[in-house]
Scaffold this motif. Structure first.
Motif, PDB file in Angstrom:
ATOM      1  N   LEU A 188       0.525  -1.139   0.076  1.00 39.38           N
ATOM      2  CA  LEU A 188       0.079   0.165  -0.009  1.00 39.38           C
ATOM      3  C   LEU A 188       0.939   1.285  -0.103  1.00 39.38           C
ATOM      4  CD1 LEU A 188      -2.753  -1.082   2.576  1.00 39.38           C
ATOM      5  CD2 LEU A 188      -2.965  -0.879   0.137  1.00 39.38           C
ATOM      6  N   SER A 189       1.864   1.365   0.627  1.00 36.12           N
ATOM      7  CA  SER A 189       2.799   2.289   1.059  1.00 36.12           C
ATOM      8  C   SER A 189       3.829   2.745  -0.086  1.00 36.12           C
ATOM      9  CB  SER A 189       3.488   2.459   2.217  1.00 36.12           C
ATOM     10  OG  SER A 189       4.185   3.620   2.455  1.00 36.12           O
ATOM     11  N   PRO A 190       3.933   3.915  -0.879  1.00 35.98           N
ATOM     12  CA  PRO A 190       4.880   4.362  -1.853  1.00 35.98           C
ATOM     13  C   PRO A 190       6.218   4.358  -1.002  1.00 35.98           C
ATOM     14  CG  PRO A 190       3.693   6.020  -0.907  1.00 35.98           C
ATOM     15  CD  PRO A 190       2.894   5.168  -0.635  1.00 35.98           C
ATOM     16  N   LEU A 191       6.361   4.288   0.124  1.00 38.16           N
ATOM     17  CA  LEU A 191       7.685   4.414   0.935  1.00 38.16           C
ATOM     18  C   LEU A 191       8.349   2.879   0.636  1.00 38.16           C
ATOM     19  CD1 LEU A 191       6.966   6.441   3.944  1.00 38.16           C
ATOM     20  CD2 LEU A 191       8.316   7.089   1.986  1.00 38.16           C
ATOM     21  N   SER A 192       7.351   1.835   0.527  1.00 39.87           N
ATOM     22  CA  SER A 192       8.110   0.456   0.592  1.00 39.87           C
ATOM     23  C   SER A 192       7.734  -0.066  -0.850  1.00 39.87           C
ATOM     24  CB  SER A 192       7.473  -0.508   1.620  1.00 39.87           C
ATOM     25  OG  SER A 192       6.109  -0.003   1.864  1.00 39.87           O
ATOM     26  N   ASN A 193       6.647   0.509  -1.434  1.00 38.83           N
ATOM     27  CA  ASN A 193       6.423  -0.051  -2.750  1.00 38.83           C
ATOM     28  C   ASN A 193       6.900   0.794  -4.000  1.00 38.83           C
ATOM     29  OD1 ASN A 193       5.368  -1.203  -5.019  1.00 38.83           O
ATOM     30  ND2 ASN A 193       3.238  -1.255  -4.336  1.00 38.83           N
ATOM     31  N   GLN A 194       7.975   0.533  -4.577  1.00 38.18           N
ATOM     32  CA  GLN A 194       8.703   1.064  -5.800  1.00 38.18           C
ATOM     33  C   GLN A 194       8.249   0.225  -6.996  1.00 38.18           C
ATOM     34  OE1 GLN A 194      12.400   2.929  -4.687  1.00 38.18           O
ATOM     35  NE2 GLN A 194      11.446   3.951  -2.781  1.00 38.18           N
ATOM     36  N   ARG A 195       7.407  -0.539  -7.092  1.00 35.83           N
ATOM     37  CA  ARG A 195       7.458  -1.479  -8.593  1.00 35.83           C
ATOM     38  C   ARG A 195       6.850  -0.539  -9.610  1.00 35.83           C
ATOM     39  NH1 ARG A 195       6.762  -7.008  -6.481  1.00 35.83           N
ATOM     40  NH2 ARG A 195       5.737  -7.613  -8.569  1.00 35.83           N
ATOM     41  N   THR A 196       7.223  -1.048 -10.675  1.00 38.03           N
ATOM     42  CA  THR A 196       6.679  -0.447 -11.831  1.00 38.03           C
ATOM     43  C   THR A 196       5.690  -1.242 -12.627  1.00 38.03           C
ATOM     44  OG1 THR A 196       8.544  -1.338 -13.084  1.00 38.03           O
ATOM     45  CG2 THR A 196       8.720   0.894 -12.101  1.00 38.03           C
ATOM     46  N   ASP A 197       5.430  -2.318 -12.029  1.00 37.02           N
ATOM     47  CA  ASP A 197       4.440  -3.014 -12.738  1.00 37.02           C
ATOM     48  C   ASP A 197       2.847  -2.780 -12.374  1.00 37.02           C
ATOM     49  OD1 ASP A 197       4.337  -4.154 -10.244  1.00 37.02           O
ATOM     50  OD2 ASP A 197       4.716  -6.230 -10.739  1.00 37.02           O
ATOM     51  N   ASN A 198       1.938  -3.598 -12.312  1.00 38.24           N
ATOM     52  CA  ASN A 198       0.580  -3.546 -12.075  1.00 38.24           C
ATOM     53  C   ASN A 198       0.290  -3.449 -10.602  1.00 38.24           C
ATOM     54  OD1 ASN A 198      -0.358  -3.212 -14.831  1.00 38.24           O
ATOM     55  ND2 ASN A 198      -0.764  -5.362 -14.917  1.00 38.24           N
ATOM     56  N   TYR A 199       1.396  -3.751  -9.913  1.00 37.79           N
ATOM     57  CA  TYR A 199       1.210  -3.725  -8.484  1.00 37.79           C
ATOM     58  C   TYR A 199       1.923  -2.472  -7.650  1.00 37.79           C
ATOM     59  CZ  TYR A 199      -0.661  -8.292  -8.675  1.00 37.79           C
ATOM     60  OH  TYR A 199      -1.482  -9.411  -9.073  1.00 37.79           O
ATOM     61  N   GLY A 200       2.547  -1.499  -8.602  1.00 41.50           N
ATOM     62  CA  GLY A 200       3.093  -0.426  -7.921  1.00 41.50           C
ATOM     63  C   GLY A 200       2.942   0.688  -8.847  1.00 41.50           C
ATOM     64  N   GLY A 201       3.042   1.960  -8.141  1.00 39.19           N
ATOM     65  CA  GLY A 201       2.956   3.283  -8.824  1.00 39.19           C
ATOM     66  C   GLY A 201       1.848   3.777  -8.573  1.00 39.19           C
ATOM     67  N   SER A 202       0.585   3.889  -8.983  1.00 39.91           N
ATOM     68  CA  SER A 202      -0.464   4.538  -8.708  1.00 39.91           C
ATOM     69  C   SER A 202      -1.406   3.985  -7.488  1.00 39.91           C
ATOM     70  CB  SER A 202      -1.446   4.375  -9.875  1.00 39.91           C
ATOM     71  OG  SER A 202      -1.939   3.162 -10.140  1.00 39.91           O
ATOM     72  N   PHE A 203      -2.121   4.787  -6.994  1.00 44.32           N
ATOM     73  CA  PHE A 203      -2.938   4.170  -5.592  1.00 44.32           C
ATOM     74  C   PHE A 203      -3.799   3.030  -6.216  1.00 44.32           C
ATOM     75  CE2 PHE A 203      -7.055   4.122  -3.757  1.00 44.32           C
ATOM     76  CZ  PHE A 203      -6.882   4.135  -2.425  1.00 44.32           C
ATOM     77  N   ASP A 204      -4.379   2.894  -7.265  1.00 48.35           N
ATOM     78  CA  ASP A 204      -5.170   1.836  -7.523  1.00 48.35           C
ATOM     79  C   ASP A 204      -4.156   0.712  -7.895  1.00 48.35           C
ATOM     80  OD1 ASP A 204      -7.536   3.449  -7.710  1.00 48.35           O
ATOM     81  OD2 ASP A 204      -7.375   3.615  -9.864  1.00 48.35           O
ATOM     82  N   ASN A 205      -3.014   0.684  -8.227  1.00 51.29           N
ATOM     83  CA  ASN A 205      -2.142  -0.423  -8.297  1.00 51.29           C
ATOM     84  C   ASN A 205      -1.540  -0.919  -7.093  1.00 51.29           C
ATOM     85  OD1 ASN A 205      -2.071  -0.276 -11.140  1.00 51.29           O
ATOM     86  ND2 ASN A 205      -0.180   0.401 -11.561  1.00 51.29           N
ATOM     87  N   ARG A 206      -1.226   0.076  -6.126  1.00 48.60           N
ATOM     88  CA  ARG A 206      -0.780  -0.011  -4.821  1.00 48.60           C
ATOM     89  C   ARG A 206      -1.810  -1.101  -3.918  1.00 48.60           C
ATOM     90  NH1 ARG A 206       0.025   4.126  -2.262  1.00 48.60           N
ATOM     91  NH2 ARG A 206      -0.294   5.770  -4.074  1.00 48.60           N
TER      92      ARG A 206
END
Length: 356
Positions: A188-206
């Motif tokens: 959920l958190s952009p501090l720990s999630n720096q993925r560039t696929d469908n599970y990272g980046g935007s709120f909806d992806n996270r």
């Protein structure tokens, strides 16, 4: 009748009051199994009058444990011991809940009283940890492996299998643990999630993984049973997960069939400055309740009868979760009812001690 002792029905399950035993890690299992400690720990709080008793975080996989001594629900052999506990809780007129969890990068640690430090994969009882991105919780800890697509699919399957076992073990409330810096919070958190696929980046992806977990859980979780999600409503750190995010998430979760948002905070940033004090997290439960229109649970340094009653009476939350106060006083509800002037049933074996 006070607000604290007003019954509530969620789906088909009635809770006799609004007092909930919050999940509290006991670090007392071997290979994930329950033992007499868990029976007495959870059972005594049921005897003490709580309406809902939620287990400590139950690991959905061996690598999802915070420590080698965590409770587990990753294999069918765990069911029998858990069922013994749920049956006892039910006999006391309480409802048994289970918290399903994966620790992610915060896995593979020693117990607090053994120092609490990370156990490297090369050390005895240690294992490789996983996370959305290869970012350790602290600079001194091993770098976690970034979850692959296959790894994510395995996590989803593990949550589904753990849920099936939870039903077989007799639990009637399930709580998905997406708080305190553990795996789902890490996504959920952009501090720990720096993925560039469908599970990272935007709120909806996270939030995607959490939504997929909920979907998989619901394939085996009975529709008539309540589903809770515990969140950390803020990271308490600039650039991290925020209260606004929590309201947005709760609004989505309501449409997905989630019944209650359990509002905690923090845990994903090691050096976050958290203004700890009595009821310091209640404001988040209130905001999520009011803005997302969903039932919420308040938790965090709620220690007195008067404080708990005020939170409910003022509409800030629908449930009171207690942890440390229940460690100090397993019979808090019995004492609280007397303080509030409510007439509630005591266990027949304790009836002679009931204040008159």
């Amino acid at each position: 009748m006070s607000a604290l002792f007003s019954p509530i029905t969620i789906r088909s399950i009635q809770l006799k009051n609004r007092i909930v035993v919050s999940p509290m890690c006991q670090y007392s299992s071997e290979n994930g199994f329950t033992n007499d400690w868990h029976l007495v720990h959870l059972g005594s709080r049921a005897v003490g009058g709580a309406g809902l008793i939620i287990t400590e975080a139950a690991a959905i996989s061996p690598e999802g444990r915070i420590s080698p001594h965590d409770l587990g629900i990753w294999k069918d052999e765990h069911i029998a011991g858990l069922k013994r506990i749920t049956q006892f809780i039910n006999q006391q007129g309480a409802v048994a809940g289970i918290q399903l969890a994966h620790a992610g990068r915060k896995a593979s640690h020693h117990r607090p009283w053994d120092g609490g430090k990370a156990i490297a994969p090369t050390e005895e009882k240690g294992w490789e940890t996983v996370a959305p991105s290869p970012i350790p919780f602290t600079e001194t800890e091993p770098i976690p492996l970034e979850l692959t697509t296959e790894g994510i699919h395995n996590v989803l399957a593990d949550f589904q299998d753990a849920t099936r076992r939870s039903v077989e073990a007799g639990f009637q409330v399930a709580e998905i643990h997406a708080a305190h810096g553990y795996l789902l919070h890490q996504f959920l958190s952009p501090l720990s999630n720096q993925r560039t696929d469908n599970y990272g980046g935007s709120f909806d992806n996270r939030i995607r993984l959490l939504l997929e977990v909920i979907e998989r859980v619901q394939t085996v979780w009975p529709e008539e049973y309540p589903l809770f999600v515990r969140i950390s409503a803020t990271d308490w750190t600039e650039g991290g997960w925020t209260a606004d995010d929590s309201v947005a998430l709760a609004t989505v979760l309501k449409t997905k069939g989630v019944d209650v948002i359990d509002c905690s905070t923090g845990g994903n940033v090691a050096k976050a400055k958290i203004p700890v004090g009595p009821g310091y997290q209640v404001e988040f439960a209130e905001r999520v309740k009011q803005e997302a229109g969903i039932l919420t649970a308040a938790v965090g340094l709620i220690t007195t009868v008067e404080q708990a009653e005020e939170i409910l009476e003022s509409g800030q939350a629908d449930f009171i979760l207690m942890a440390r106060e229940f460690l100090r006083d397993p019979y808090f509800p019995l004492h609280a009812a007397h303080t509030l002037g409510d007439e509630i049933a005591w266990p027949a074996q304790y009836e002679r001690a009931k204040p008159r």
